[in-house]
Every structure is written in structure tokens, then in C-alpha cells.
Write an enzyme that holds these catalytic residues in place. Structure first.
Site, PDB file in Angstrom:
ATOM      1  N   ASN A 153      77.393  71.106  40.310  1.00 38.13           N
ATOM      2  CA  ASN A 153      78.541  70.891  39.430  1.00 38.13           C
ATOM      3  C   ASN A 153      78.092  70.902  37.979  1.00 38.13           C
ATOM      4  O   ASN A 153      76.964  70.516  37.659  1.00 38.13           O
ATOM      5  CB  ASN A 153      79.262  69.577  39.776  1.00 38.13           C
ATOM      6  CG  ASN A 153      78.757  68.396  38.972  1.00 38.13           C
ATOM      7  OD1 ASN A 153      79.158  68.193  37.833  1.00 38.13           O
ATOM      8  ND2 ASN A 153      77.847  67.628  39.565  1.00 38.13           N
TER       9      ASN A 153
ATOM     10  N   SER B  46      73.387  62.399  33.473  1.00 33.03           N
ATOM     11  CA  SER B  46      74.088  63.637  33.821  1.00 33.03           C
ATOM     12  C   SER B  46      73.468  64.797  33.058  1.00 33.03           C
ATOM     13  O   SER B  46      73.249  64.707  31.848  1.00 33.03           O
ATOM     14  CB  SER B  46      75.574  63.529  33.464  1.00 33.03           C
ATOM     15  OG  SER B  46      76.193  64.797  33.589  1.00 33.03           O
TER      16      SER B  46
END
Length: 352
Positions: free
Chosen positions: A110, A172
Site C-alpha cells: 500500500n 509509515s
């Protein structure tokens, strides 16, 4: 997995992954998915940084970013759930497509980029939530923020009254330079701001730190030192990886964070090393590649007091949650442990 769930997954896999993701949330929120309620037993009941969990199997952040299906998810068999990531201001995230199934590898890539409705909207939903299990929120930073470090505290200030724990997400890979905040000086300052905000809440909640699996040995040692000195309550190991080692899928060239089965060994070794560095002084949550009760058991043996899952549900469905919890209960009984806490770290040396 029953036939209805298998058919549902097959139907979802015919759709674009992000569309399927959205539809699964809508089905949960609409009450269309049978839910077992929290799975528990005296062996599974767990204390994590002061939180009482019916079982140690949690939902990782990223699935329900906006707290749209949170009520249903608290009845899906999890011992706790983590929502978000939330940023101070709404943001659309990165351009689509940004979610990819790597079916051959039982993995997902992702590059969402913290797409969410913003802290105020998420706080309003959380305020209405009837909690069945502890509910936490992953804290993020806006891509265009002039002070990303301050964004984490801003989200906590907005949402803190309505959650049971918060996670600082500086790991992230999908927001440019976010991982730079894992450096020793930057992380120390960032966490100080978050802890100050947490201590000003009417109800003092645990704060966790989520780290990347791609840290060097020296960086991991720095993270462990900062974590022990900062006043945080635990560490989540780990987020997605930038590595593409050993993949078979033609989608492996997509940019973004890789999660799922290929992450299991790497994330578990980081978990064990962190457990060794902190010497059991901080609770750890193991996440990365868990797709079975055996995988969860290995994370616990490596040093995790609880675990989280997400990507494996893409391939095995929501029934995986009670399956893992029940499997852990059986394994604890078979190994002669009366509580899960007794098993934590019992096989750490196997991963070092």
C-alpha cells in the site's frame, strides 16, 4: 472459513483492492457480517500497559482509518482494535491506485499516504462509540504540515478523550521523510510533546510507538533507549517494509509498504531484538505477517505481550480472528502455561 465467507472473499477479490476494502467496511458497519463477540478465557485474558484485554489478538491500524466500522470491529473477536491513522487535517492521500494484492506471496503493498477524514471528524465518531474492547488510535502527521512532530500531539489532544490508547506512527514509508522522525533526537522531542499532551488529558491513556522493520542495529538500539527514557508505555513492532526480497508477484515493483507473509520473519527478528534491548521493561506488540495461531505464538515467544493482524484477513477473512485466539488458547494449554504472560519471551533466543 465457511462457504459464505469464502464466496464473499472471492467476490471481493474480483474488484479493485481499494474498492473491496471500502465495501468490506460498509458491510461491517451495516451489520451484514456475522460477528462472534470477543473471544476469551482465563489463559487468554491479558493486561497490556494497564489495558484489560479479553485476548491478545488485536486489529492493526490501517483497516478502519476513519472509525466507520469500529462498533462492529469490537465485536469481531478481537481483544483490542486500533483505528487510523488520523492526521490533524483531512487529507486525500496519494493518487490511486495505491493498494495492491500480491496473491502469490500472500502479501499486500500500500501507498495510501495517511488518507483520512481528519482528527475532528474521527473524534466525533469515537465519541459515539460503545466500546466492547479497548479502542486505540494511530496518530499521524499531515503531508504538508510545517511541523510534523507537533501534529501527533494535535491529534491526541483532539481525540484523546475518546480512546483507550494512542500509537505514534513515525514508521509509515508512504509520507515523505516521515521515517526521519525515528532518529534519536527527533524522536525524543516528538515523544516529549505527545507525553505532555497525554498527561494533560482527563484520563491518562497508554502511548505506544510503532517502528519500522528496516532499522539498522544502531538505529534500533537508539529507539530502544529513547523508548525506555521517554515515558511511553510500549512499542509496536513493526510497520510495513520497503524490502522486496523473495517475492514472486509481478506487483512487487509497486512502491509503498509491503505487509503480509513475507514480512513475518523480518518483523519477528526485530521484535526479538527489541525485547532483548529493553529486557522486558516495556510491553511489546508484535505485528507483521501473522496468518495463523502458530504465527501469533511465535511472536509471543519472541517477546510480544499482544499481537495485531490485518493483511492476512485479505486472504483468510474475518473468521481468522477467533481462529487465532482459540488456537493460542489451545497452544497455551498444551505447553502448560496458565496465562499468556508466562509465555511472553520464552523463545526469544530462537530469533536472535
Amino acid at each position: 472459513m465457511n462457504l459464505i465467507e469464502r464466496a464473499g472473499l472471492c467476490a471481493l477479490h474480483r474488484l479493485d483492492p481499494e474498492t473491496a476494502h471500502g465495501l468490506s467496511l460498509k458491510a461491517l458497519a451495516a451489520g451484514l457480517v456475522p460477528l462472534p463477540g470477543p473471544v476469551s478465557s482465563p489463559r487468554l485474558a491479558t493486561r497490556l500497559a494497564g489495558l484489560a484485554l479479553p485476548n491478545p489478538v488485536g486489529l492493526a491500524a490501517g483497516y478502519d482509518k476513519n472509525a466507520e466500522a469500529a462498533a462492529a470491529l469490537t465485536r469481531a473477536g478481537f481483544g483490542f482494535i486500533e483505528l487510523g491513522a488520523a492526521t490533524p487535517l483531512p487529507q486525500p492521500g496519494n493518487p490511486k491506485p495505491r493498494l495492491f494484492r500480491l496473491t502469490e506471496d500472500r502479501a499486500v503493498i500500500n501507498r495510501f499516504g495517511f488518507n483520512n477524514d481528519g482528527a475532528a471528524a474521527i473524534a466525533a465518531r469515537l465519541a459515539r462509540l460503545d466500546r466492547k474492547v479497548p479502542v486505540g488510535l494511530n496518530l499521524g502527521a499531515n503531508k504538508t504540515s510545517a511541523d510534523r512532530a507537533a501534529d501527533f500531539a494535535r491529534v491526541l489532544a483532539t481525540c484523546g478523550a475518546h480512546i483507550d490508547f494512542a500509537t505514534v506512527n513515525v514508521s509509515s514509508p508512504n509520507t515523505e521523510k516521515l521515517r526521519d522522525l525515528q532518529g534519536k533526537a527527533a524522536l525524543t522531542a516528538l515523544l516529549a510533546g505527545v507525553i505532555t499532551t497525554r498527561d494533560g488529558l482527563a484520563r491518562k491513556i497508554p502511548v505506544f510507538l510503532k517502528i519500522a522493520p528496516d532499522l539498522s542495529e544502531a538505529d534500533l538500539a537508539d529507539v530502544a533507549e529513547v523508548a525506555l527514557l521517554s515515558g511511553i508505555d510500549g512499542v509496536i513492532a513493526t510497520n510495513t517494509t520497503l524490502s522486496r526480497d523473495g517475492l514472486k508477484s509481478p506487483r512487487q515493483a509497486e512502491t509503498g509498504g509491503l505487509s503480509g507473509a513475507p514480512l513475518f520473519e523480518k518483523s519477528t527478528r526485530v521484535l526479538a531484538r527489541l525485547s532483548d534491548l529493553t529486557d522486558g521493561k516495556l510491553p511489546l506488540i508484535g505485528v507483521g505477517g501473522i496468518a495463523s495461531a502458530e504465527d501469533a505464538w511465535q511472536k509471543i515467544r519472541a517477546g510480544a505481550s499482544a499481537v495485531q493482524i490485518y493483511s492476512a484477513m485479505v486472504y483468510k477473512g474475518l473468521s481468522l480472528v477467533p481462529e487465532i485466539a482459540s488456537g493460542l488458547d489451545a497452544r497455551l494449554a498444551a505447553e502448560g502455561f496458565s496465562t499468556l504472560a508466562e509465555a511472553v519471551g520464552s523463545g526469544r533466543r530462537d530469533w536472535l
